[in-house]
Structures are given as structure tokens and as C-alpha cells.
Design an enzyme around this catalytic site. Sequence first.
Site, short mmCIF file in Angstrom:
data_model
loop_
_atom_site.label_atom_id
_atom_site.label_comp_id
_atom_site.label_asym_id
_atom_site.label_seq_id
_atom_site.Cartn_x
_atom_site.Cartn_y
_atom_site.Cartn_z
N ARG A 1 61.68 43.94 42.59
CA ARG A 1 60.82 42.88 43.12
C ARG A 1 61.61 41.65 43.56
NH1 ARG A 1 57.77 45.50 39.16
NH2 ARG A 1 58.66 44.12 37.60
N GLU B 1 65.46 47.07 25.33
CA GLU B 1 64.85 47.19 24.01
C GLU B 1 65.13 48.55 23.39
OE1 GLU B 1 60.54 46.41 21.86
OE2 GLU B 1 60.74 46.17 24.02
#
Length: 181
Positions: free
Chosen positions: A64, A101
Site C-alpha cells: 500500500r 509476531e
Amino acid sequence: MDTSAYLKAHIRTVPDWPAPGVQFRDITPLLQDPKVFRVLIDAFVHRYMVRGLRPDVVAGLDARGFIIGAVLAYELGLGFVPIRKKGKLPYTTVQESYELEYGSATVELHADAVQAGERVLLIDDLIATGGTMLAGKRLLEKLGAHVLEGAAIVALPSLGGMQRLRDNGLALHTLVEFDNG
């Protein structure tokens, strides 16, 4: 209504996506409405037209960051450099890996994308944990560029990325902030 509030009103929150408990901040409504898209781009253009903040080139993070970065570079009359996920660039690259993560990821940049000493604006749609932007900064610095500032539409400061980036020497500019991630 100020620019930040106006843009924030056009960001969709998608609960529990991509995982339970996540409040996903979806910027596609900002891009779908031409008036809102213009306000978004103009907010960045006006900031980076200023002499002390004007970059030599704009680098956008996959994917993006490409949308906002390419349009911003065009509006400023500058070149655009894509920082891609590993394996997507066809020429000689430099790489930087970073922790996610659950695992790790790698981004790449063409080895000739920027020149030593160039002032680069690094842009993405959102700053969460800061890993991708930090990897982009390190890539650009490997080639000798100076990352003038990291910019994003959305900041999620509660996830720690803003502080992490600042702790690593990156000045930041964001347009909208969500306190609860």
C-alpha cells in the site's frame, strides 16, 4: 473538520481481521472517493514541498505504500522507488530481514535504486509495530541514502512501532492516529 478528522472519518475499521481481537484499519475507502483521495495526497504534498523537508526521491513499502508513494512522487516531480517483499524484484538487490509476531520477513531494494547522499522519504499506509518501516530504512541506508522521514497515513502508537522507529533515529509524520490499535 480538520484534515486528520476528515481522513479518519473515511477509514473503515474491520473487527477481528485478520485474527480475533485485531481492529484492522482499512484505508481503501480513502482511495475510492476521489475527493478524499485528493485531500490525502495534498496533505502529504504540502508537507514535502517545504524546502527543509523536500526529498530527492520517494520510497514506498510493499504494497500500500506503493499507492501513496507513487502518487506523491509524481505530484512532487520526483522519482519513486519500490521496496518489495523478497523475490519480487528482477535485478540485483540488497535485502533486510525483520521479525514479525510469528516468524520473519525480508524486503528488498534494487542495488541501484538510490544514490549515496540522496534524501529519501519512506512511506507506507500504516505504522503498527514498525518492523517493515525499520527494515526499509536500513535498506536505504545500506545504499548510502539518508532517510529524511518515515511517513504514513495511520499511526497505531499503542503497538509500539512509533516509539521503536524514533528510538532508531527515524523522524515520523502521520496523518491519523488510532489509540487502540
